[in-house]
Design an enzyme around this catalytic site. Structure first.
Site, PDB file in Angstrom:
ATOM      1  N   ARG A  47       0.854  -1.201   0.000  1.00 21.66           N
ATOM      2  CA  ARG A  47       0.000   0.000   0.000  1.00 21.66           C
ATOM      3  C   ARG A  47       0.883   1.242   0.000  1.00 21.66           C
ATOM      4  O   ARG A  47       0.645   2.217  -0.696  1.00 21.66           O
ATOM      5  CB  ARG A  47      -0.975   0.008   1.186  1.00 21.66           C
ATOM      6  CG  ARG A  47      -1.716   1.331   1.323  1.00 21.66           C
ATOM      7  CD  ARG A  47      -2.965   1.295   2.207  1.00 21.66           C
ATOM      8  NE  ARG A  47      -2.866   0.440   3.363  1.00 21.66           N
ATOM      9  CZ  ARG A  47      -2.159   0.687   4.465  1.00 21.66           C
ATOM     10  NH1 ARG A  47      -1.438   1.797   4.567  1.00 21.66           N
ATOM     11  NH2 ARG A  47      -2.127  -0.169   5.462  1.00 21.66           N
ATOM     12  N   TYR A  99     -17.183  16.106 -15.645  1.00 23.84           N
ATOM     13  CA  TYR A  99     -17.615  14.707 -15.682  1.00 23.84           C
ATOM     14  C   TYR A  99     -18.672  14.471 -14.584  1.00 23.84           C
ATOM     15  O   TYR A  99     -18.501  14.914 -13.441  1.00 23.84           O
ATOM     16  CB  TYR A  99     -16.379  13.840 -15.443  1.00 23.84           C
ATOM     17  CG  TYR A  99     -16.643  12.365 -15.363  1.00 23.84           C
ATOM     18  CD1 TYR A  99     -16.997  11.652 -16.490  1.00 23.84           C
ATOM     19  CD2 TYR A  99     -16.531  11.700 -14.154  1.00 23.84           C
ATOM     20  CE1 TYR A  99     -17.232  10.294 -16.409  1.00 23.84           C
ATOM     21  CE2 TYR A  99     -16.763  10.338 -14.066  1.00 23.84           C
ATOM     22  CZ  TYR A  99     -17.123   9.639 -15.199  1.00 23.84           C
ATOM     23  OH  TYR A  99     -17.354   8.299 -15.129  1.00 23.84           O
ATOM     24  N   ASP A 171      -8.256  18.238 -15.105  1.00 24.58           N
ATOM     25  CA  ASP A 171      -8.535  16.852 -15.465  1.00 24.58           C
ATOM     26  C   ASP A 171      -8.184  16.711 -16.944  1.00 24.58           C
ATOM     27  O   ASP A 171      -8.881  17.238 -17.810  1.00 24.58           O
ATOM     28  CB  ASP A 171     -10.014  16.540 -15.189  1.00 24.58           C
ATOM     29  CG  ASP A 171     -10.388  15.097 -15.520  1.00 24.58           C
ATOM     30  OD1 ASP A 171      -9.761  14.516 -16.419  1.00 24.58           O
ATOM     31  OD2 ASP A 171     -11.325  14.581 -14.884  1.00 24.58           O
ATOM     32  N   LYS A 196      -9.327   5.588 -19.304  1.00 25.42           N
ATOM     33  CA  LYS A 196      -9.662   6.016 -20.653  1.00 25.42           C
ATOM     34  C   LYS A 196      -8.443   5.900 -21.573  1.00 25.42           C
ATOM     35  O   LYS A 196      -7.942   4.821 -21.766  1.00 25.42           O
ATOM     36  CB  LYS A 196     -10.234   7.442 -20.596  1.00 25.42           C
ATOM     37  CG  LYS A 196     -11.249   7.667 -19.456  1.00 25.42           C
ATOM     38  CD  LYS A 196     -12.520   6.877 -19.612  1.00 25.42           C
ATOM     39  CE  LYS A 196     -13.388   6.876 -18.360  1.00 25.42           C
ATOM     40  NZ  LYS A 196     -13.668   8.161 -17.752  1.00 25.42           N
TER      41      LYS A 196
HETATM   42  C1  LIG Z   1     -14.138   8.653 -16.516  1.00 25.30           C
HETATM   43  C2  LIG Z   1     -13.731   9.995 -16.088  1.00 25.30           C
HETATM   44  C3  LIG Z   1     -13.451  10.279 -14.745  1.00 25.30           C
HETATM   45  C4  LIG Z   1     -13.611   9.232 -13.663  1.00 25.30           C
HETATM   46  O1  LIG Z   1     -12.680   8.225 -13.782  1.00 25.30           O
HETATM   47  P1  LIG Z   1     -12.918   6.723 -13.280  1.00 25.30           P
HETATM   48  O2  LIG Z   1     -11.674   6.048 -13.678  1.00 25.30           O
HETATM   49  O3  LIG Z   1     -14.149   6.200 -13.953  1.00 25.30           O
HETATM   50  O4  LIG Z   1     -13.112   6.798 -11.802  1.00 25.30           O
HETATM   51  C5  LIG Z   1     -13.026  11.550 -14.422  1.00 25.30           C
HETATM   52  N1  LIG Z   1     -12.906  12.511 -15.363  1.00 25.30           N
HETATM   53  C6  LIG Z   1     -13.174  12.286 -16.662  1.00 25.30           C
HETATM   54  C7  LIG Z   1     -13.013  13.381 -17.643  1.00 25.30           C
HETATM   55  C8  LIG Z   1     -13.598  11.029 -17.067  1.00 25.30           C
HETATM   56  O5  LIG Z   1     -13.881  10.807 -18.359  1.00 25.30           O
END
Ligand SMILES: *Cc1c(COP(=O)(O)O)cnc(C)c1O
Length: 379
Positions: A47, A99, A171, A196
């Site tokens: 961890r 998001y 982000d 993603k």
């Molecule tokens: C999918 C997504 C998230 C969240 O991510 P997870 O891996 O599903 O927790 C945050 N920001 C954006 C822009 C996303 O497309």
């Protein structure tokens, strides 16, 4: 090592010293033998730190030109860790079209810990100046935004944030460091849903926080260790493996997305196409200035209603009807019913997330096949 493709292939990938494996082995162990109490070879418990994770985190940092990177079990766990560095009474000024899951995390969980959130159109600089408060600690943006592909000016927002001792959090999931490096433009911290594009193969959930600020890094690192939402070694291995092809994938995603955007723009059944790479995009110039490419996400409004949109969504064969994005396979989805259902209906409406809006994540299949698929579904 300067080029991002070189970093993606090599950082954290030195041959393993035990047998010279060109692909370093996965260190699955939860704990590590010590030669005397407190004496170990850099790792004591997974961890706190794990060799496979450490290699992957070094690569994440290199891609964004950051000094520190932390791998989390999901993108939302990464965002959660960044906000947890705040104190009760602190304020976060957030883009109004973040998001849906980020909105839900902020509004329904972190707000109850007495962190204050407000949501504003941060593509509008006057609105930003108006909404900032004396207790604002983070300005939180996504650019391009989801699903409307609006662009927030990172440099201007970062300069403004710095002048008020506020940290800009970006982000960077949609653009990836191949096309946009927010830290270079003045942002304090970058967040990724590795789920993603970075992983790119739709087979793990993962997140990352990357920054240069040593104090913020220490706080996020402590939260990663003490709260424990770490990325497991096997998933670190998969994400690190996926990243090796990030640059070539992104070039393909964007070349095909541009071709599809042009095709849709000329289609009789399509009202408007939203893609930052199109000269018709209202912020095409800003996108070109701060990005090295436009990525593979695009949205369009159909001429028609929910029934027409539903028909298109059901009729594509190569584009799978699914949430998520950024994988090698193409996906199609309906933001109002699927990814953005967690936004209140009036918020969706005010944003322009209408029933006729369809979002595409353009994969790396042959673009002619993708266009044929869309053409048939639209017909
Ligand atoms: C999918 C997504 C998230 C969240 O991510 P997870 O891996 O599903 O927790 C945050 N920001 C954006 C822009 C996303 O497309």
């Amino acid at each position: 090592m300067k080029g991002i493709s070189t970093k993606a292939v090599h950082v954290g990938q030195d041959p393993d010293p035990s047998f010279g494996d060109v692909i370093p082995p996965i260190h699955l162990s939860s704990t590590f033998a010590q030669s005397a109490p407190g004496e170990h070879r850099g790792f004591d418990y997974s961890r706190a730190g794990n060799p496979t994770r450490a290699r992957y985190e070094a690569c994440l940092a290199a891609l964004e030109n950051g000094d520190h990177a932390f791998a989390f079990a999901s993108g939302l766990a990464a965002s959660d860790a960044v906000i947890r560095t705040l104190q009760p009474g602190d304020h976060v000024l957030c883009s109004y079209d973040v998001y849906g899951g980020t909105f839900r995390l902020f509004e329904r969980i972190l707000k109850n810990q007495n962190i204050e959130f407000s949501f504003t159109d941060l593509t509008d600089f006057a609105a930003l100046e108006h909404a900032v408060q004396s207790n604002t600690r983070f300005i939180w943006i996504e650019t391009p935004t989801n699903p409307l592909l609006k662009i927030v000016d990172i440099r201007t927002t970062a300069e403004f944030a710095k002048s008020r001792s506020i940290k800009l959090a970006v982000d960077n999931t949609f653009a990836t460091p191949v096309f946009q490096r927010p830290l270079e433009l003045g942002a304090a911290v970058v967040i990724h849903s590795v789920t993603k594009y970075l992983n790119g193969h739709s087979d793990i959930i993962g997140g990352a926080v990357i920054c240069n600020d040593a104090e913020l890094a220490e706080q996020v690192g402590f939260i990663q260790f003490a709260a424990g939402a770490v990325q497991a070694p096997f998933d670190c291995y998969l994400a690190h493996r996926g990243i090796k092809t990030l640059a070539v994938r992104m070039q393909c995603h964007q070349a095909s997305a541009l071709q599809i955007a042009e095709f849709l723009e000329g289609h009789a059944k399509v009202e408007t196409v939203l893609y930052p790479g199109l000269p018709s995009h209202p912020q095409h110039e800003l996108a070109s200035a701060q990005m090295d490419g436009y990525s593979g996400m695009l949205s369009f409004y159909l001429k028609g209603d929910l029934d027409d949109a539903t028909q298109v969504l059901k009729d594509t064969r190569l584009f799978s009807l699914a949430e998520s994005l950024g994988g090698v396979e193409s996906l199609i989805e309906h933001p109002a019913i699927m990814t953005h259902a967690s936004l209140p209906a009036e918020v969706r409406e005010s944003l322009g997330i209408a029933d006729s809006l369809i979002r595409l994540s353009v994969g790396i299949e042959d673009v002619d096949d993708l266009i044929e698929d869309l053409d048939r579904a639209l017909g």
